[in-house]
Enzyme design. Structure first.
Site, PDB file in Angstrom:
ATOM      1  N   LYS A 226       0.812  -1.302   0.000  1.00 19.36           N
ATOM      2  CA  LYS A 226       0.069   0.073   0.057  1.00 19.36           C
ATOM      3  C   LYS A 226       0.995   1.445   0.021  1.00 19.36           C
ATOM      4  O   LYS A 226       1.613   1.387   1.088  1.00 19.36           O
ATOM      5  CB  LYS A 226      -0.852  -0.147   1.410  1.00 19.36           C
ATOM      6  CG  LYS A 226      -1.717   1.197   1.278  1.00 19.36           C
ATOM      7  CD  LYS A 226      -2.835   1.100   2.380  1.00 19.36           C
ATOM      8  CE  LYS A 226      -3.744   2.358   2.459  1.00 19.36           C
ATOM      9  NZ  LYS A 226      -4.626   2.306   3.730  1.00 19.36           N
ATOM     10  N   LYS A 280      -2.203  -1.544  -3.856  1.00 26.62           N
ATOM     11  CA  LYS A 280      -3.172  -0.291  -3.800  1.00 26.62           C
ATOM     12  C   LYS A 280      -2.279   1.053  -3.830  1.00 26.62           C
ATOM     13  O   LYS A 280      -1.234   1.135  -3.092  1.00 26.62           O
ATOM     14  CB  LYS A 280      -4.028  -0.247  -2.433  1.00 26.62           C
ATOM     15  CG  LYS A 280      -4.691   0.771  -2.115  1.00 26.62           C
ATOM     16  CD  LYS A 280      -5.476   0.665  -0.701  1.00 26.62           C
ATOM     17  CE  LYS A 280      -6.162   1.982  -0.542  1.00 26.62           C
ATOM     18  NZ  LYS A 280      -6.494   1.883   0.849  1.00 26.62           N
TER      19      LYS A 280
HETATM   20  C1  PBG Z   1      -7.495   3.537   5.732  1.00 28.58           C
HETATM   21  C2  PBG Z   1      -7.842   3.303   4.181  1.00 28.58           C
HETATM   22  C3  PBG Z   1      -7.557   4.230   3.146  1.00 28.58           C
HETATM   23  C4  PBG Z   1      -8.192   3.508   1.719  1.00 28.58           C
HETATM   24  C5  PBG Z   1      -8.686   2.533   2.324  1.00 28.58           C
HETATM   25  N1  PBG Z   1      -8.398   2.139   3.722  1.00 28.58           N
HETATM   26  C6  PBG Z   1      -7.110   5.494   3.158  1.00 28.58           C
HETATM   27  C7  PBG Z   1      -5.837   5.896   3.438  1.00 28.58           C
HETATM   28  O1  PBG Z   1      -4.830   5.233   3.800  1.00 28.58           O
HETATM   29  O2  PBG Z   1      -5.462   6.989   3.833  1.00 28.58           O
HETATM   30  C8  PBG Z   1      -8.340   4.209   0.666  1.00 28.58           C
HETATM   31  C9  PBG Z   1      -9.455   3.853  -0.269  1.00 28.58           C
HETATM   32  C10 PBG Z   1      -9.598   4.744  -1.417  1.00 28.58           C
HETATM   33  O3  PBG Z   1      -8.739   5.782  -1.660  1.00 28.58           O
HETATM   34  O4  PBG Z   1     -10.411   4.402  -2.359  1.00 28.58           O
HETATM   35  N2  PBG Z   1      -6.395   2.805   6.373  1.00 28.58           N
END
Ligand code: PBG
Length: 357
Positions: A226, A280
């Site tokens: 991520k 992601k």
């Molecule tokens: C939270 C989380 C995030 C997303 C999914 N879970 C945001 C972040 O890490 O700040 C992002 C999903 C999206 O942008 O569609 N941990």
């Protein structure tokens, strides 16, 4: 290039060894291979479909939904077509997705500012919004797979995914809270927990916690690679964590410059017990999906995040892109890159398009 006489007798290469980059045929020399006409396999729908290397089905799609603790729907500004759903709308909305063929959803809570604290205690409240939503969905649709995000950001006064002390995001104390959070989600009846926090060691710790409590059948989808991405911007509006976030997430989410590091993250999460690994964001990181799939050959998910959705919708809304074609092409790109599952806010529209054929 130098000759390699010791290999000469073994070479099966069709391309001359002195220039391995030479094209098989020059553009003007179709005559060299008159029998090869790539366009024959593209000349009609039946043959294009027959030779298609990848297919997209509703079984591949995971639909992320936002819930809030009031009645009715509230549109998310930066995500045209996406609403936050009240619990009163949940059965209707999920039923609609199910009728389109969607069988897996991921639930994200919009949390009221008053419930955000620095110890994130709402994250471990068995009566929190997510747990109530999960119970409601599973009661109405036991056959639908429900995924819960494990991270502290919706509940954190600092907007971070882990506990913060003196500006530092603490690892091991955060993991303890994340384990408890995963446990109450499993108790509420979710099928999958998806840790998105990027703390070290959390997959193993959560697996141990779940197993210890008898939840050996609850899957873990690890947000393994991520990245610290600006493409999460619209999501943070949707869950209301954007305004509270102090600083950025670069000390725990990955540097967009890195690719080898993603393989190490995935390897560790698999060793710790992840059933499925996720990459992601999606489209800007298709190369990572491909590398992960080739290296590990394990179930792999891609998350087409909120900013990707917003980009497509903005362009389509301006008439600069054909919405339906852009949605389907983007989703197919994930399959081609090697993803088995795709989280996408476009899941319902894609399912409707697939149904129409
Ligand atoms: C939270 C989380 C995030 C997303 C999914 N879970 C945001 C972040 O890490 O700040 C992002 C999903 C999206 O942008 O569609 N941990």
């Amino acid at each position: 290039m130098t000759d390699q006489p010791q290999k000469e007798g073994l070479s099966l290469r069709a391309v001359p060894s002195d220039d391995s980059t030479a094209p098989l045929s020059q553009p003007e020399s179709l005559g060299a291979f008159p029998q090869v006409r790539m366009r024959r396999n593209r000349r009609a729908g039946w043959v294009r479909r027959m030779v298609a290397e990848n297919t997209l089905s509703t079984d591949d799609l995971i639909w992320p939904i936002f819930v809030h603790d009031e009645d009715g729907r509230l549109p998310v500004n930066a995500m045209p077509g996406v609403d936050r759903l009240g619990l009163d709308c949940l059965v209707d909305a999920v039923g609609g997705g199910s009728a389109l063929g969607l069988s897996t959803i991921a639930v994200f809570p919009y949390t009221d500012d008053r419930l955000k604290t620095s110890d994130c205690r709402e994250a471990v409240n068995p009566e929190n919004l997510v747990c109530r939503a999960v119970r409601k969905i599973k009661q109405a649709f036991p056959e639908i797979g429900v995924i819960c995000d494990v991270a502290l950001d919706p509940y954190n006064a600092d907007g971070h995914d882990g506990l913060v002390r003196d500006g530092e995001i603490l690892n091991d104390p955060s993991v303890e809270v994340l384990c408890e959070q995963a446990l109450i989600q499993a108790q509420a009846g979710c099928d999958v927990v998806a840790p998105s926090d990027m703390m070290d060691g959390r997959i193993g710790a959560i697996r141990e916690t779940l197993d210890g409590a008898g939840f050996t059948q609850v899957n873990i989808i690890a947000y393994a690679a991520k990245y610290a991405s600006c493409f999460y911007g619209p999501f943070r509006e949707a869950v209301g964590s954007g305004t509270s976030l102090s600083g950025d997430k670069k000390t725990y989410q990955m540097d967009p410059a890195n690719s080898d590091e993603a393989l190490r993250e995935v390897a560790l999460d698999l060793q710790e017990g992840a059933d499925i690994v996720m990459i992601k964001p999606g489209m800007p990181y298709l190369d990572i999906i491909r590398r992960v799939k080739e290296q590990f050959a394990v179930p792999t998910a891609a998350y087409q995040v909120s900013g990707e959705y917003a980009m497509l919708k903005a362009a389509a809304g301006n008439g600069w892109l054909d919405n339906d074609k852009a949605v389907m092409e983007a989703l197919m790109a994930f399959k081609r890159a090697g993803a088995d599952a795709i989280l996408s806010y476009s899941a319902p529209e894609a399912a409707a398009l697939l149904k129409r054929g």
